[in-house]
Design a protein around this motif. Structure first.
Motif, PDB file in Angstrom:
ATOM      1  N   ASN A   1       0.855  -1.183   0.000  1.00 46.99           N
ATOM      2  CA  ASN A   1       0.000   0.000   0.000  1.00 46.99           C
ATOM      3  C   ASN A   1       0.895   1.238   0.000  1.00 46.99           C
ATOM      4  N   ALA A   2       1.010   1.881  -1.151  1.00 50.20           N
ATOM      5  CA  ALA A   2       1.911   3.024  -1.278  1.00 50.20           C
ATOM      6  C   ALA A   2       1.538   4.160  -0.338  1.00 50.20           C
ATOM      7  N   ALA A   3       0.283   4.228   0.060  1.00 51.37           N
ATOM      8  CA  ALA A   3      -0.163   5.314   0.928  1.00 51.37           C
ATOM      9  C   ALA A   3       0.527   5.280   2.298  1.00 51.37           C
ATOM     10  N   SER A   4       1.010   4.109   2.706  1.00 50.76           N
ATOM     11  CA  SER A   4       1.668   3.998   4.008  1.00 50.76           C
ATOM     12  C   SER A   4       3.185   3.870   3.891  1.00 50.76           C
ATOM     13  N   LEU A   5       3.734   4.196   2.732  1.00 51.37           N
ATOM     14  CA  LEU A   5       5.181   4.124   2.532  1.00 51.37           C
ATOM     15  C   LEU A   5       5.902   5.110   3.448  1.00 51.37           C
ATOM     16  N   ASP A   6       6.950   4.643   4.123  1.00 49.77           N
ATOM     17  CA  ASP A   6       7.766   5.496   4.987  1.00 49.77           C
ATOM     18  C   ASP A   6       9.232   5.079   4.853  1.00 49.77           C
ATOM     19  N   THR A   7      10.009   5.888   4.157  1.00 49.39           N
ATOM     20  CA  THR A   7      11.427   5.574   3.932  1.00 49.39           C
ATOM     21  C   THR A   7      12.351   6.415   4.803  1.00 49.39           C
ATOM     22  N   SER A   8      11.797   7.114   5.775  1.00 47.64           N
ATOM     23  CA  SER A   8      12.583   8.072   6.555  1.00 47.64           C
ATOM     24  C   SER A   8      13.694   7.429   7.363  1.00 47.64           C
ATOM     25  N   SER A   9      13.592   6.122   7.637  1.00 47.02           N
ATOM     26  CA  SER A   9      14.608   5.464   8.467  1.00 47.02           C
ATOM     27  C   SER A   9      15.872   5.119   7.697  1.00 47.02           C
ATOM     28  N   TRP A  10      15.826   5.189   6.345  1.00 47.38           N
ATOM     29  CA  TRP A  10      16.992   4.771   5.575  1.00 47.38           C
ATOM     30  C   TRP A  10      17.336   5.647   4.376  1.00 47.38           C
ATOM     31  N   SER A  11      16.364   6.266   3.748  1.00 47.59           N
ATOM     32  CA  SER A  11      16.635   7.011   2.517  1.00 47.59           C
ATOM     33  C   SER A  11      17.216   8.394   2.798  1.00 47.59           C
ATOM     34  N   LYS A  12      18.052   8.865   1.853  1.00 48.12           N
ATOM     35  CA  LYS A  12      18.563  10.232   1.921  1.00 48.12           C
ATOM     36  C   LYS A  12      17.611  11.216   1.251  1.00 48.12           C
ATOM     37  N   VAL A  13      16.580  10.693   0.575  1.00 48.33           N
ATOM     38  CA  VAL A  13      15.611  11.573  -0.100  1.00 48.33           C
ATOM     39  C   VAL A  13      14.183  11.143   0.242  1.00 48.33           C
ATOM     40  N   PRO A  14      13.838  11.069   1.529  1.00 48.17           N
ATOM     41  CA  PRO A  14      12.492  10.569   1.904  1.00 48.17           C
ATOM     42  C   PRO A  14      11.356  11.412   1.340  1.00 48.17           C
TER      43      PRO A  14
ATOM     44  N   GLY B   1      25.741 -16.760  -6.028  1.00 49.19           N
ATOM     45  CA  GLY B   1      27.151 -16.418  -6.169  1.00 49.19           C
ATOM     46  C   GLY B   1      27.454 -14.972  -6.484  1.00 49.19           C
ATOM     47  N   MET B   2      26.434 -14.104  -6.457  1.00 49.07           N
ATOM     48  CA  MET B   2      26.666 -12.684  -6.734  1.00 49.07           C
ATOM     49  C   MET B   2      27.229 -12.029  -5.486  1.00 49.07           C
ATOM     50  N   GLY B   3      28.479 -11.635  -5.533  1.00 47.30           N
ATOM     51  CA  GLY B   3      29.124 -11.029  -4.379  1.00 47.30           C
ATOM     52  C   GLY B   3      29.308  -9.531  -4.549  1.00 47.30           C
ATOM     53  N   GLY B   4      29.822  -8.898  -3.504  1.00 51.81           N
ATOM     54  CA  GLY B   4      30.166  -7.489  -3.572  1.00 51.81           C
ATOM     55  C   GLY B   4      29.033  -6.526  -3.325  1.00 51.81           C
ATOM     56  N   LEU B   5      27.820  -7.015  -3.089  1.00 51.74           N
ATOM     57  CA  LEU B   5      26.685  -6.140  -2.846  1.00 51.74           C
ATOM     58  C   LEU B   5      26.532  -5.892  -1.343  1.00 51.74           C
ATOM     59  N   THR B   6      26.148  -4.689  -0.987  1.00 50.70           N
ATOM     60  CA  THR B   6      25.951  -4.338   0.419  1.00 50.70           C
ATOM     61  C   THR B   6      24.611  -3.630   0.591  1.00 50.70           C
ATOM     62  N   THR B   7      24.153  -3.560   1.823  1.00 48.74           N
ATOM     63  CA  THR B   7      22.918  -2.841   2.112  1.00 48.74           C
ATOM     64  C   THR B   7      23.049  -1.374   1.723  1.00 48.74           C
ATOM     65  N   GLU B   8      24.207  -0.800   1.980  1.00 45.05           N
ATOM     66  CA  GLU B   8      24.427   0.606   1.624  1.00 45.05           C
ATOM     67  C   GLU B   8      24.287   0.818   0.118  1.00 45.05           C
ATOM     68  N   MET B   9      24.787  -0.121  -0.662  1.00 41.82           N
ATOM     69  CA  MET B   9      24.642  -0.022  -2.114  1.00 41.82           C
ATOM     70  C   MET B   9      23.183  -0.106  -2.525  1.00 41.82           C
ATOM     71  N   MET B  10      22.418  -0.982  -1.879  1.00 40.86           N
ATOM     72  CA  MET B  10      21.005  -1.109  -2.205  1.00 40.86           C
ATOM     73  C   MET B  10      20.266   0.207  -1.934  1.00 40.86           C
ATOM     74  N   ILE B  11      20.597   0.846  -0.828  1.00 40.59           N
ATOM     75  CA  ILE B  11      19.960   2.119  -0.487  1.00 40.59           C
ATOM     76  C   ILE B  11      20.317   3.185  -1.513  1.00 40.59           C
ATOM     77  N   GLU B  12      21.592   3.318  -1.822  1.00 36.45           N
ATOM     78  CA  GLU B  12      22.039   4.320  -2.790  1.00 36.45           C
ATOM     79  C   GLU B  12      21.408   4.092  -4.157  1.00 36.45           C
ATOM     80  N   ARG B  13      21.319   2.831  -4.564  1.00 42.25           N
ATOM     81  CA  ARG B  13      20.792   2.531  -5.889  1.00 42.25           C
ATOM     82  C   ARG B  13      19.277   2.711  -5.956  1.00 42.25           C
TER      83      ARG B  13
ATOM     84  N   PRO C   1      15.755  -1.611   2.861  1.00 40.80           N
ATOM     85  CA  PRO C   1      16.421  -2.422   1.836  1.00 40.80           C
ATOM     86  C   PRO C   1      17.482  -3.359   2.421  1.00 40.80           C
ATOM     87  N   GLU C   2      17.675  -4.466   1.740  1.00 37.62           N
ATOM     88  CA  GLU C   2      18.747  -5.403   2.051  1.00 37.62           C
ATOM     89  C   GLU C   2      19.120  -6.129   0.764  1.00 37.62           C
ATOM     90  N   VAL C   3      20.248  -6.786   0.780  1.00 39.19           N
ATOM     91  CA  VAL C   3      20.676  -7.547  -0.394  1.00 39.19           C
ATOM     92  C   VAL C   3      19.797  -8.788  -0.526  1.00 39.19           C
TER      93      VAL C   3
END
Length: 323
Positions: A157-170, A286-298, A276-278
């Motif tokens: 439900n997009a109406a209850s979306l809250d990204t304030s805990s992780w996004s730099k552009v909430p 076998g996909m390596g090199g991904l991090t939670t921080e990368m998921m947030i930035e992307r 977000p998480e990997v």
């Protein structure tokens, strides 16, 4: 999918054997990894001197089953309908146990053929990889399935979306939520996979050898499949890769596909609704090199690119209206 030792019960294996041939010999049974929604096993049998390979999916998510008790039936019918796609190999349904009572596990089960090929997440030729997936998706969307009984619905439900805990552009996420909760654009209903992304596409000899995991098949906007794949590509790589896939799909679809960034935003919010998480399926493959921080930035970067598309689309519409 990667594999490990099997945890299948004797009764479940007997059900598999009986579905294939009562005198079939079990050669191997192994747990497959790559998907995270349900236990999946690869099973090899010798039948009349021939070695044959199958996949058994069992649904163990009780909450999911409460919401959709017909999951196994839905996947079976999705597989049968998807088999009509020209040029795309789809697993064939062998048998299903809607309640899990015949398997003795209480888990609804679906037995299907196993396709040749493997998942590719780090291609040597990224253009060919994207091109193959775009062509496969076009062929799926060409399937005539107006009478298919399952219809698209958003996961969140997009109406209850809250990204304030992780996004730099909430604040921009709230703009996106406002767009998604506004009037839904008109669309042509098509048969869609609903979970189309690189980990559900198999490759052999440099070409797509099959598309798997059809438990969410339904009728809906083609943009949902395109958008779901695009957000996966943005997370695996970057916005540019996601945009390249869109360009290729649009080239093949021609006038049959009217792109609207609205559906990109719908599928993006499915990924941003929780912190977000990997994706575990990627690491299992076998996909390596991904991090939670990368998921947030992307995710943030992809969101900004989509809002830019929305602004440009609106500006173009306003310009046409002025003549």
């Amino acid at each position: 999918m990667q594999s490990t030792e099997s945890t299948l019960s004797d009764r479940a294996l007997k059900w598999v054997v009986d579905a294939i041939h009562p005198e079939a010999e079990v050669l191997s049974a192994e747990r497959l990894f790559g998907g995270v929604s349900s236990p999946v096993h690869g099973i090899s049998l010798r039948v009349d001197g021939e070695v044959r390979h199958f996949v058994l999916r069992q649904i163990d998510n009780k909450e999911w089953l409460q919401e959709q008790p017909d999951l196994v039936v839905r996947e079976a019918e999705s597989l049968r309908r998807a088999a009509e796609a020209a040029g795309v190999r789809i697993p064939a349904v062998v048998a299903f146990d809607e309640t899990g009572s015949r398997c003795g596990t209480g888990m609804p089960a679906l037995l299907m053929t196993r396709l040749e090929g493997k998942v590719v997440l780090e291609p040597e030729d990224r253009f060919a990889w994207l091109n193959g997936m775009a062509q496969a998706l076009i062929q799926i969307h060409d399937v005539k399935a107006g009478d298919f009984p399952w219809a698209f619905a958003p996961y969140c439900n997009a109406a209850s979306l809250d990204t304030s805990s992780w996004s730099k552009v909430p604040d921009q996420w709230q703009i996106a939520a406002g767009i998604v909760t506004s009037e839904r654009p008109a669309f042509t209903a098509r048969f869609i996979h609903r979970d189309f992304h690189p980990a559900n596409v198999l490759w052999s000899g440099g070409a797509v050898s099959g598309v798997v995991d059809w438990v969410n098949g339904c009728i809906g906007p083609a943009g949902v499949d395109v958008g779901h794949c695009r957000v996966n590509l943005a997370l695996l790589y970057d916005v540019r890769t996601a945009d390249e896939f869109l360009t290729l799909y649009r080239q093949y679809a021609g006038d049959s596909f009217a792109y609207d960034p609205y559906w990109d935003l719908v599928t993006l919010i499915d990924f941003a609704y929780w912190p977000p998480e990997v994706y575990g399926g990627w690491t299992a493959l076998g996909m390596g090199g991904l991090t939670t921080e990368m998921m947030i930035e992307r995710l943030d970067a992809y969101l900004v690119s989509l809002l830019d598309r929305v602004s440009k689309t609106k500006a173009q519409a306003d310009q046409r209206a002025k003549g």
